[in-house]
Motif scaffolding. Structure first.
Motif: not given
Length: 378
Positions: A231-242, A336-344
């Motif tokens: 299971l991939l979680t954390g940062s840069n998951v889309p790049d790691r999946v690819q 953007n570098a870590e492919q994360l989504t910050l939600l206020p």
């Protein structure tokens, strides 16, 4: 230390305490402080309204001149890195002195969250930055947990993607076709709980291989053919999946977004688990809500939260500061570098609510977990 003493602290005293606590704070979680923290959680909403009304009528409303942030986890954790990035941005947004940051406890954040619950009063002066692993431990009924994540007041959430990948069966030399799928896992209450529960809902026999908390360890076990899925979680998951898909791993499902029902835009080609269950219905449908909660906890990189009963005016200050902070170039670059989504707020409120399961869902999850491992929920 009693809650009365804590209420009497000046901002400077509180900041000094947070800086000096460190890992030794774990021993303070038990006893009178914890009992009093629980008592604070039981105070009615009517009391909050009374206190807030008194403040507006001329009483003393707490200020954020000396804000502090407690990080649930070690100083080397991703949550601590996020705190160090956010702290100066929050200080500017709050027009306050520098936000004091203190990292407390182990990597899953449980000890730090316990300390926050036991030692922090709802005066708005101290926020907690907590990883999703602590929320997962709460969902699973980890006996170490002495906090209620469902009562926290969110000010900011930081979500990543999540995806389960497995070795193709035709590549698994020497493996029997119907052999259990071995999933790399940290503990029974780790992020991989979302993967194991999801596979169960699909009718796939899966077994965890514990002790693989770090990504590098899981990949080494995969290369040695000791596990079949990661299971991939954390940062840069889309790049790691690819990258892993190009190496021959087969994506099974993503952890979705908004409770797992919709596809993750960052993993648009990968179905979410509810999609697969519509194609293959059955298999304990009552556990789907539990899966939604665990999927959200597994995807949660970190959240900035406040204690229950924090005055509404100070909640608004923290939320406004968080909203301003994530618009800064430094936050946008990290996101953007870590492919994360910050939600206020208000988006973070709905996002965090996804992992707050009701009692029946928690019971179903913990019963399922206990039946498949040696796990003994609290």
């Amino acid at each position: 230390m009693t809650s009365g003493m804590n209420r009497g602290m000046s901002g400077l005293d509180r900041r000094s305490l947070l800086r000096g606590m460190g890992a030794a704070c774990a021993g303070l979680v038990a006893g009178t402080a914890l009992d009093e923290a629980r008592a604070h959680g039981a105070v009615s909403h009517a009391l909050l309204q009374s206190n807030t009304a008194g403040a507006h009528a001329g009483g003393t409303m707490p200020t954020l001149n000396e804000p502090a942030m407690m990080v649930a986890g070690p100083s080397t954790s991703p949550a601590a890195s996020l705190a160090r990035m956010l702290a100066p941005l929050l200080s500017d947004a709050l027009h306050s002195r520098p936000v004091a940051v203190s990292a407390i406890g182990g990597r899953d954040g449980v000890t730090g969250a316990n300390a926050f619950e036991a030692l922090t009063n709802p005066d708005g002066a101290t926020a907690l930055l907590v990883p999703g692993a602590a929320c997962m431990a709460w969902l699973a009924g980890d006996p170490r947990v002495h906090f209620d994540a469902g009562r926290w007041v969110p000010a900011l959430t930081d979500f990543g993607s999540g995806a389960l990948l497995a070795r193709s069966r035709d590549r698994a030399a020497g493996r029997v076709a119907d052999a259990p799928l071995r999933v790399a896992a940290s503990t029974a209450a780790g992020p991989e709980l979302a993967a194991l529960l999801g596979l169960s809902l699909l009718g796939i026999h899966a077994v965890p291989v514990f002790g693989l908390a770090e990504y590098e360890d899981a990949m080494a076990a995969f290369a040695a053919r000791r596990v079949d899925a990661i299971l991939l979680t954390g940062s840069n998951v889309p790049d790691r999946v690819q990258a892993l898909a190009a190496a021959g791993l087969r994506p099974i499902f993503s952890l979705g977004v908004d409770g797992g029902g919709e596809r993750d835009p960052a993993l648009a080609a990968l179905p979410s688990l509810p999609e697969l269950r519509r194609a293959a219905p059955g298999s304990e449908p009552g556990l789907l809500e539990a899966w939604n909660a665990t999927a959200a906890a597994a995807r949660l990189h970190a959240a900035v939260v406040l204690p229950q009963l924090t005055p509404a005016a100070l909640v608004a200050q923290w939320r406004g500061a968080c909203r301003t902070a994530i618009l800064a170039p430094a936050a946008a670059g990290a996101r953007n570098a870590e492919q994360l989504t910050l939600l206020p707020a208000p988006d973070c409120v709905a996002a965090l609510a996804t992992m707050v399961a009701d009692e029946n869902t928690l019971l179903a999850l913990r019963r399922w977990l206990a039946s498949r491992t040696d796990w003994r929920p609290a």
